[in-house]
Design a protein around this motif. Structure first.
Motif, PDB file in Angstrom:
ATOM      1  N   PRO A 423      16.701   1.043   8.406  1.00  0.00           N
ATOM      2  CA  PRO A 423      16.242   2.397   8.062  1.00  0.00           C
ATOM      3  C   PRO A 423      14.719   2.477   8.049  1.00  0.00           C
ATOM      4  O   PRO A 423      14.042   1.614   7.478  1.00  0.00           O
ATOM      5  N   GLY A 424      14.191   3.498   8.697  1.00  0.00           N
ATOM      6  CA  GLY A 424      12.750   3.699   8.661  1.00  0.00           C
ATOM      7  C   GLY A 424      12.308   4.241   7.313  1.00  0.00           C
ATOM      8  O   GLY A 424      13.094   4.822   6.561  1.00  0.00           O
ATOM      9  N   GLN A 425      11.041   4.041   6.996  1.00  0.00           N
ATOM     10  CA  GLN A 425      10.484   4.538   5.734  1.00  0.00           C
ATOM     11  C   GLN A 425       9.201   5.302   5.992  1.00  0.00           C
ATOM     12  O   GLN A 425       8.561   5.155   7.051  1.00  0.00           O
ATOM     13  N   VAL A 426       8.822   6.131   5.039  1.00  0.00           N
ATOM     14  CA  VAL A 426       7.537   6.820   5.084  1.00  0.00           C
ATOM     15  C   VAL A 426       6.468   5.778   4.777  1.00  0.00           C
ATOM     16  O   VAL A 426       6.447   5.194   3.694  1.00  0.00           O
ATOM     17  N   GLU A 427       5.575   5.540   5.716  1.00  0.00           N
ATOM     18  CA  GLU A 427       4.697   4.380   5.611  1.00  0.00           C
ATOM     19  C   GLU A 427       3.587   4.527   4.568  1.00  0.00           C
ATOM     20  O   GLU A 427       3.012   3.519   4.147  1.00  0.00           O
ATOM     21  N   ASP A 428       3.286   5.758   4.177  1.00  0.00           N
ATOM     22  CA  ASP A 428       2.302   5.921   3.105  1.00  0.00           C
ATOM     23  C   ASP A 428       2.964   6.206   1.769  1.00  0.00           C
ATOM     24  O   ASP A 428       2.315   6.623   0.808  1.00  0.00           O
ATOM     25  N   ASP A 429       4.283   5.978   1.690  1.00  0.00           N
ATOM     26  CA  ASP A 429       5.011   6.195   0.454  1.00  0.00           C
ATOM     27  C   ASP A 429       4.578   5.169  -0.592  1.00  0.00           C
ATOM     28  O   ASP A 429       4.209   4.031  -0.268  1.00  0.00           O
ATOM     29  N   ALA A 430       4.646   5.570  -1.855  1.00  0.00           N
ATOM     30  CA  ALA A 430       4.204   4.680  -2.935  1.00  0.00           C
ATOM     31  C   ALA A 430       5.019   3.396  -2.989  1.00  0.00           C
ATOM     32  O   ALA A 430       4.493   2.328  -3.331  1.00  0.00           O
ATOM     33  N   SER A 431       6.311   3.466  -2.646  1.00  0.00           N
ATOM     34  CA  SER A 431       7.126   2.250  -2.700  1.00  0.00           C
ATOM     35  C   SER A 431       6.674   1.231  -1.666  1.00  0.00           C
ATOM     36  O   SER A 431       6.805   0.016  -1.883  1.00  0.00           O
ATOM     37  N   ILE A 432       6.131   1.696  -0.533  1.00  0.00           N
ATOM     38  CA  ILE A 432       5.581   0.786   0.476  1.00  0.00           C
ATOM     39  C   ILE A 432       4.234   0.255   0.002  1.00  0.00           C
ATOM     40  O   ILE A 432       3.948  -0.951   0.100  1.00  0.00           O
ATOM     41  N   ARG A 433       3.396   1.134  -0.505  1.00  0.00           N
ATOM     42  CA  ARG A 433       2.061   0.704  -0.947  1.00  0.00           C
ATOM     43  C   ARG A 433       2.144  -0.371  -2.021  1.00  0.00           C
ATOM     44  O   ARG A 433       1.340  -1.305  -2.048  1.00  0.00           O
ATOM     45  N   HIS A 434       3.125  -0.242  -2.920  1.00  0.00           N
ATOM     46  CA  HIS A 434       3.216  -1.185  -4.030  1.00  0.00           C
ATOM     47  C   HIS A 434       4.247  -2.291  -3.808  1.00  0.00           C
ATOM     48  O   HIS A 434       4.071  -3.394  -4.337  1.00  0.00           O
ATOM     49  N   GLY A 435       5.313  -1.994  -3.080  1.00  0.00           N
ATOM     50  CA  GLY A 435       6.424  -2.933  -3.014  1.00  0.00           C
ATOM     51  C   GLY A 435       6.539  -3.751  -1.751  1.00  0.00           C
ATOM     52  O   GLY A 435       7.359  -4.662  -1.679  1.00  0.00           O
TER      53      GLY A 435
END
Length: 616
Positions: A423-435
């Protein structure tokens, strides 16, 4: 409180009407649920019993006030204007004492039955061993003074408090203002002059009562008699329910009210979410202010002496330091894991929230309330059974975070070839930035999965926010060649789980949804569900390390039952997750917001640009 006249359910066909004051029709519209299929009679009563008429009262089952609303869930019903008194005076032949003790314990644990608006602080009792309740009634002043004198003569230190259920002005000099009855009962001191409602709560809490009709009463027998005259109605389904279920609902509301009244200001809540957040924080206190400036939000919270609730993804990095300097408690808010029927990016308000006082649940660098809960909570058999049933219902209903529609194309994988969903994700999402770890982009994730499983058939599903043109993370078509064997655009998530063998993700909630369906999940980042023995983990370890091994149902109990705050989009009341799950069958309960058309135009333009540039 007097009662109304309704037609009872079939089992109660012989019951007479219930006296309902005219005002109750407007303030208590849910009364019909206690007696389905009945017409309502209204009219004032002169306080004397009328032949063939029943009366109701909430008694010790007062519902908490949630904003302007106070919806009844349990009612005591009898044939006179004082239903509670009649129920206590005429116990039924057979008393279910075991059930009474269980309900009493639940009432005390849930801190149910308190009047609205009272401060929740424990009075300073000093050396006191007795509490004398000011009746706030001139007719009872003499008796109260006599009790006070007797206690003083005996040398018994006394705490003089106004009775929390009294409605008049104090009549004893020096009596302290009323506080929440449970704060009073927490002291465990002997009560003198307690009103009947306070005495009933004291019996439930095991606090001694020195005088009055309930002094020396058998607590279980007293409550059993009361329960025999009590009816319960489920406010979410508009139908009768068991008393225990009614108590659970009241306990949930009391907990949410206590939480909501602690917040003085909210920061970074998008306008389309504010109405739902107001419902989430509804209490008997003034509602919090919604502000966009961190400085103003901290100042407002400090001025009102309450906490600040900040939308996690939009909070500035220095917000914790600002709050600490101002002495303002800081809590974090995010969407819950079963959110809505439709995209939040299309301004559809969600109906579940993650409210956390330690930190955002998606940040593995600090322990959130969710991580602490999963690491330390006990999961009794009844809770695990509930979690199992909830998990099965989620799977059976095909529920995911957004619950989008669409058709599933045929999967072109050759027979016997391993199918991996990415599954793709929103790359500037907070879960990506932190996780996220070293894999932070969708393209990097596909490369990592292809390297790890060169012979697998990889299905890539772009994130719906990206497909709609709302967020970052699009991959050009040329870059997908050799990495994804099939790209699934505009496809609902739930049906895909039955067509793949495993899921690889960075931090997507899709990994959690796959676990619910029994699929193997590999995490290339550190989402909240990683590190507990349920996933193959290739991301960085959390801080503190997650060493406890959980079963799937323990994870579900923590993440979907104990942790989230759910709001029923139909009644707008705090609800258990099972109710929210049922509401997912009603997409009309999640309408797009006022700015949805503008957002749709934005998405159309973004998708057009992507098509012209060959990104699709």
């Amino acid at each position: 409180m007097q009662a109304g006249h309704l037609t009872p359910p079939s089992a109660d066909a012989a019951l007479p009407p219930i006296r309902l004051p005219q005002a109750s029709l407007a303030t208590l519209p849910d009364l019909q649920a206690f007696f389905p299929g009945t017409r309502l009679l209204t009219g004032a009563s002169d306080g004397t019993a009328e032949a063939g008429v029943l009366y109701y009262a909430q008694g010790p089952f007062r519902s908490p006030r949630l904003g302007p609303r106070q919806v009844p869930v349990l009612l005591v019903v009898a044939s006179g204007p004082d239903p509670v008194g009649m129920a206590l005076a005429a116990p039924p032949p057979a008393l279910d004492l075991k059930r009474a003790r269980q309900v009493m314990a639940a009432i005390a644990a849930g801190r149910i039955g308190a009047p609205a608006g009272l401060p929740r602080q424990h009075p300073a009792s000093g050396a006191a061993r007795h509490i004398l309740l000011d009746p706030c009634d001139p007719a009872r002043r003499g008796a109260a003074l006599a009790t006070l004198h007797a206690l003083q003569v005996a040398g018994a230190p006394v705490l003089l408090m106004q009775d929390p259920f009294a409605e008049g002005a104090p009549v004893l000099p020096g009596s302290l203002p009323a506080t929440d009855p449970w704060c009073l009962l927490d002291l465990g001191l002997t009560l003198h002059g307690a009103s009947r409602d306070l005495a009933l709560l004291a019996l439930a809490a095991g606090v001694p009562i020195a005088d009055g009709p309930l002094a020396g009463a058998d607590a279980a027998a007293t409550w059993a008699a009361l329960l025999a005259a009590t009816r319960a109605a489920d406010p979410f389904r508009g139908a009768p329910c068991g008393i225990e279920q009614g108590v659970e609902i009241l306990a949930l509301w009391c907990a949410r009210q206590a939480e909501g009244r602690s917040f003085a200001a909210c920061l970074g809540i998008h306008p389309y979410k504010r109405e739902r957040v107001r419902e989430l924080l509804a209490s008997d206190a003034p509602p919090p202010a919604f502000l966009g400036s961190p400085g103003r939000a901290v100042v407002r919270a400090a001025q009102r002496g309450g906490a600040l609730l900040a939308w996690s993804a939009s909070a500035p990095e220095d917000l914790p330091a600002r709050c600490a300097a101002a002495g303002v408690p800081l809590h974090w808010l995010e969407d819950g894991f079963i959110r809505s029927a439709g995209l939040g990016a299309a301004f559809r308000a969600g109906a579940s929230f993650a409210l956390d006082q330690r930190g955002p649940y998606y940040d593995p660098a600090r322990e959130s309330d969710l991580a602490r809960l999963l690491a330390t909570a006990e999961f009794p058999p009844a809770l695990l059974a509930r979690a199992r049933a909830l998990r099965q219902a989620v799977v059976a209903r095909g529920v995911t975070k957004y619950n989008l529609g669409g058709n599933v194309p045929e999967i072109a994988a050759p027979p016997g070839r391993r199918r991996i969903l990415v599954p793709g994700q929103v790359e500037d999402d907070a879960s990506i930035r932190h996780g996220a770890g070293h894999v932070r982009r969708n393209l990097d994730l596909l490369r990592a999965v292809r390297a790890a499983a060169p012979d697998a058939f990889i299905l890539y599903k772009p994130h719906p926010d990206i497909e709609a043109g709302f967020r970052r993370g699009r991959i050009a078509g040329a870059e997908l060649a050799g990495l994804a064997d099939q790209v699934l655009r505009g496809v609902p998530m739930a049906p895909l789980f039955g067509l793949v063998d495993e899921v690889h993700t960075i931090t997507s909630l899709t990994g959690f949804e796959a676990l619910l369906r029994g699929l193997p999940v590999t995490c290339w980042g550190t989402p909240f569900y990683a590190g507990w023995g349920l996933t193959e983990d290739r991301g960085p370890p959390a801080t503190p390390p997650r060493t406890r091994k959980l079963t799937l149902d323990e994870m579900v109990a923590g993440a979907l039952i104990l942790y989230p705050r759910c709001i029923d989009p139909l009644t707008r009341l705090p609800c258990p997750p099972e109710v929210l799950l049922e509401r997912m069958d009603r997409p009309d309960l999640f309408p797009p917001g006022r700015r949805a058309r503008l957002r749709a135009v934005q998405g159309f333009v973004t998708r057009g640009i992507a098509w012209l540039r060959g990104w699709r």
